[in-house]
Design an enzyme around this catalytic site. Structure first.
Site, PDB file in Angstrom:
ATOM      1  N   GLY A   1       0.828  -1.201   0.000  1.00 34.33           N
ATOM      2  CA  GLY A   1       0.000   0.000   0.000  1.00 34.33           C
ATOM      3  C   GLY A   1       0.857   1.244   0.000  1.00 34.33           C
ATOM      4  O   GLY A   1       2.046   1.205   0.331  1.00 34.33           O
ATOM      5  N   CYS A   2       0.251   2.352  -0.357  1.00 33.19           N
ATOM      6  CA  CYS A   2       1.009   3.602  -0.471  1.00 33.19           C
ATOM      7  C   CYS A   2       1.462   4.105   0.897  1.00 33.19           C
ATOM      8  O   CYS A   2       2.646   4.390   1.102  1.00 33.19           O
ATOM      9  CB  CYS A   2       0.193   4.652  -1.210  1.00 33.19           C
ATOM     10  SG  CYS A   2      -1.496   4.853  -0.629  1.00 33.19           S
TER      11      CYS A   2
END
Lengths: 343, 343, 343, 343
Positions: A148-149
């Site tokens: 995920g970012c």
């Protein structure tokens, strides 16, 4: 040439993958799929590619009919797992950009994502695709779960500390601020210009799904469970995540020692830049860099780390290409040409 | 390799040249100069280049001491002419990004720039560096005067019409809107965030210097003088110019005919994209494209043209590199790797 | 006290009406309606009113059950006409903020709005609610059709010229730029932050519905039909319209003469500010002002007018309150307290 | 009428004071001063006031020549103390918007502001002007030191906890994000549009002067010293501060208990809104509100508080007017008419 397909072309990660792969000398982009826009040119969905990438969008079933080496899944979580299941026997490598195989197993997934996991056995072969931690495993994996970012930014900001066992595992606070593309391309009140412009807010207090992803990876580095406080905020910018991270050391530490620790930990990481001054979002815009600044506050006894990435590149498509490079035995930074677009 | 220097490193055009030349396979960036920051690393001035371009800034006098093939002058007008004069006997090619040699001669310059020209004979060898009009002359020129940002957008939007003699030379209105980088890197009230953000205004009404540059080039195409109404505006965006252009045809014309005319005129222009729908600024952001949309309003009898560029690339540094390519016999698009950064 | 209801509370014009009426000393806000959010507090729809305006939303049918003096219709066009029809016999005054009764009749409406008009007889009593032109008629009207945002800006910018018969009726070009709230509160690709931020584009080329509204009003002033070229653009700002207007005089004219003409025409208009320098959008933000700057370009022979409004105030809710003031015999500026919010 | 002067007109706090005082029914704005723009109309400095406030700017020495009741000092720190000294014997009340008299004494001032204090005895009569804590003292004070913008947000977010002795005094982390007007009206690299737009960064790490101001006030409430970690960030917005505040309770606590504690503490505070959901900056834009949201994270054992203000209003000019109201025995919210401008 690595014969490549992108499954899911209508979102930001899909178009960003196209932007990055376009310049990779060892990649041929053979196929882009979209169920909703099948039959249209890719540039009808993303008009800025007019004249550059006009390839016709196909249905995802075409993927199994072509001889491919590499497939990127740029799909929402919950949808992606179905494709991974369907492609189980396929010969190509997969980087899955969704959250479906990032966690340690289906129970944890179901508890944080609040939905059943329909391909639990997929977790077995999946490797968490953060090259700065797992380069070796990634290079042998056929299924890579792209991080995920927010976790990319947070984990890289803390990894050397967790790995060195230097911090109190209950002291970590990650106050993260993200650009709006993190909320996706879909038009909704959250992404309405006038709700974002000249505005700022916190969201997902106490319960954001990326919390567990960060905890698991840092726990793995730390050789014990730890609890992180993670608070995401929405910035009036397109791209970028800046995480301001607070942690308490368990023993006396100096700023110099911290900088040395980070330099050593990231000595083989081509995309981590240890900065002399606090990074800004535009310093990394359009690039695969993670810029990190670390300091120690003697007055309060806390370590403060600032970590900046472009959420669509190092936080998604760029990291996916970096993982692909590892899977195919290429240098991690092969094919990356974008420098920061600033201003 | 083309041994290259950039004179003037502190502004946006200087840093943008570095960004673009960095990926050019035939260029070595041997020197960057700055009088005010001499001795510092380039990345001290533009920190997003930390770890990428840390070359030490030199004084401009070093230029004549090194064997160079190519010099870019990224200096303010009025300053640039002094360097062109000083380099008159030098063996290298020059692209001057200032306004000092764009016009037809010193009288016109002095009348619109309101200052004396100190190197009038420099005009003789100078070629106006708009490759879509003057590719042949540029390829033979040692001094290329890189066009202004507004003129690039306006001239490319109108060139086929002017060249075909299709429009009333008194009917042209160019209503142009530019991002703030066009005003330079210097901090001043005009560029203060709170004067720009969530705001919009016209400026330079009736008297902007780019007016004469547009008139001269269109007049050359049209084989007669013409008068343009040019109104610039300041947009709350970093990069980009969109010109909305109105002109009245002198004889009946159809939309299809217009599109054919443009397609034909730009058939060898790798950076002009004739768009199916009106372009947006982000469609060209970070690239050397000029996106053009043309239509005919039957109700009013007017031709409307929309022309979009990135003012720092096609409006400055990119066009300069395109000119360099022509000067060295390379394809115009050699070394350009940036795709539109959108969003 | 003027007992008032707002029909349609979920959009920007509804919430802006609440903001303005809140401080009007002669108004009591008795009712706000919404079909989709009926039963909820107003502040659930617009949380910034929490603790300020928590009144429960009712269904629109409640309007006829209460004794009211004034009803504002803040509804989409096509919907609004149904309510006007239903309220035909009601004792209260109406200001309709939609486009349903702005034009000269149902045929023109149907041709530009591309839908049938279901209450054609409503046009008879309707008065076009631009107080600077029709104050007397508005003061006697029970149904006022509140002008469109672009037309308000464009007509006020040109009215003195058209009224004086000073301009060539075929020469008018209105190049208008609007903030995103003009596109409404609904989330759609056009209003997605990342499509708007750091971006700019033209839209509605040649065919925007506001064109005919402008033409009819200017034609009325000019005592003859005229054709305007109207090109709207979308700015990355929340509020505001700046119109850059070009027109050719039919006889020699001086700048001084023009300024005198405007000063005279607007001598009784409390909300028109004739500016010494070109206005910016923030100069009028949050207010009911229309700021106008006029100049003459001797080089090209054209008159240029710049006209700035806040599209939600003078372009919608503020003008509606101004019309209400006229309908109730109050000074036009009664109850307006907001000064420009700048920055 | 309270005869009022504003000393220092060229900055944002000066113009914001004018915007707010304009609608105060008990205030006459008799004088505005500026040393640099003396003799010009106020609207020449802030053109959005053209036609509204055209009063001629005077020199500050005029203040002592007129009979005044109230003087606002809208000056930089270091400059303000000179005026306070000069006005020591004057009959009027003063609200000083600078940082010169906010701290407990000259030693603390000199240590955090890194400059000598030239009027140490001024501290004796000065009262810290946060009405939610010191209303009674303010109402008797002739010199009120208006709080800093960050401290206003941080202290109000934490006051009930500190007052109740509920939190570990070493656990407080204030991660604050401010709009750019906090950096002042002066053009400098920090405020250049292209350094701010689409960007975000931390600054003043570990050493920001507002840290001590927060510590002193919270320590006073807590009856013991405490140490806060304060990290400011720069948002690409004009106005607003959002503070995300973390603290650890010293004993078990429930969310309901916390909400009750805050409701009770602020029961007489007209400008504190306890929100049901996390506030956004636009919820308070243009107003004197401080919006607070409090929650308890059972998983981590931390209290999280979000506190939002408009830095130019509650963080500066609005709070100053609120203090003036107290000094003159008026209700705290007397004369405040602005509702949130959103969008």
């Amino acid at each position: 040439m690595i014969k490549t397909a992108i499954v899911g072309a209508t979102g930001y990660t899909g178009s960003e993958l196209v932007r990055l792969l376009y310049n990779h000398p060892d990649v041929s982009l053979n196929m882009i799929t979209s169920e909703s826009r099948k039959g249209e040119p890719f540039s009808a969905v993303h008009p800025h590619f007019e004249g550059l990438v006009d390839i016709t969008l196909q249905g995802a079933d075409a993927v199994l009919e072509e001889e491919l080496d590499m497939v990127f899944l740029a799909l929402p979580h919950g949808v992606s797992m179905e494709y991974v299941k369907q492609y189980e026997q396929a010969a190509f490598n997969i980087v899955d950009l969704s959250g479906d195989f990032r966690l340690s197993g289906p129970q944890v997934y179901e508890s944080w994502y609040q939905k059943p996991h329909t391909f639990p056995s997929g977790f077995q072969g999946a490797v968490y695709g953060l090259p700065e931690l797992h380069a070796n495993a990634i290079s042998k994996a056929s299924l890579v779960a792209n991080p995920g970012c927010y976790p990319t930014s947070a984990i890289l900001g803390l990894a050397p500390l967790a790995h060195a066992g230097l911090i109190d595992p209950a002291s970590i606070i990650i106050d993260a601020k993200s650009g709006i593309t993190g909320a996706g391309i879909k038009a909704k009140p959250t992404t309405h210009y006038s709700n974002v412009n000249d505005n700022f807010k916190a969201y997902g207090l106490k319960s954001h799904r990326h919390t567990i992803e960060i905890q698991e990876q840092l726990g793995w580095l730390h050789h014990s469970e730890l609890t992180v406080q993670f608070t995401p905020h929405l910035l009036p910018v397109d791209r970028g995540i800046l995480s301001t991270i607070y942690a308490a050391p368990i023993k006396p530490v100096s700023e110099k020692q911290l900088k040395g620790l980070y330099a050593d930990f990231y000595r083989h990481a081509p995309f981590v830049r240890l900065r002399k001054t606090p990074p800004t979002l535009k310093d990394v815009r359009g690039t695969n860099f993670c810029d990190i600044f670390i300091t120690f506050d003697e007055r309060t006894g806390r370590i403060i780390t600032l970590s900046a990435i472009d959420n669509l590149v190092k936080g998604a498509a760029g990291q996916a290409m970096q993982n692909m490079n590892l899977q195919f035995g290429l240098p991690q930074d092969r094919g990356f040409v974008s420098l920061p677009l600033n201003p």
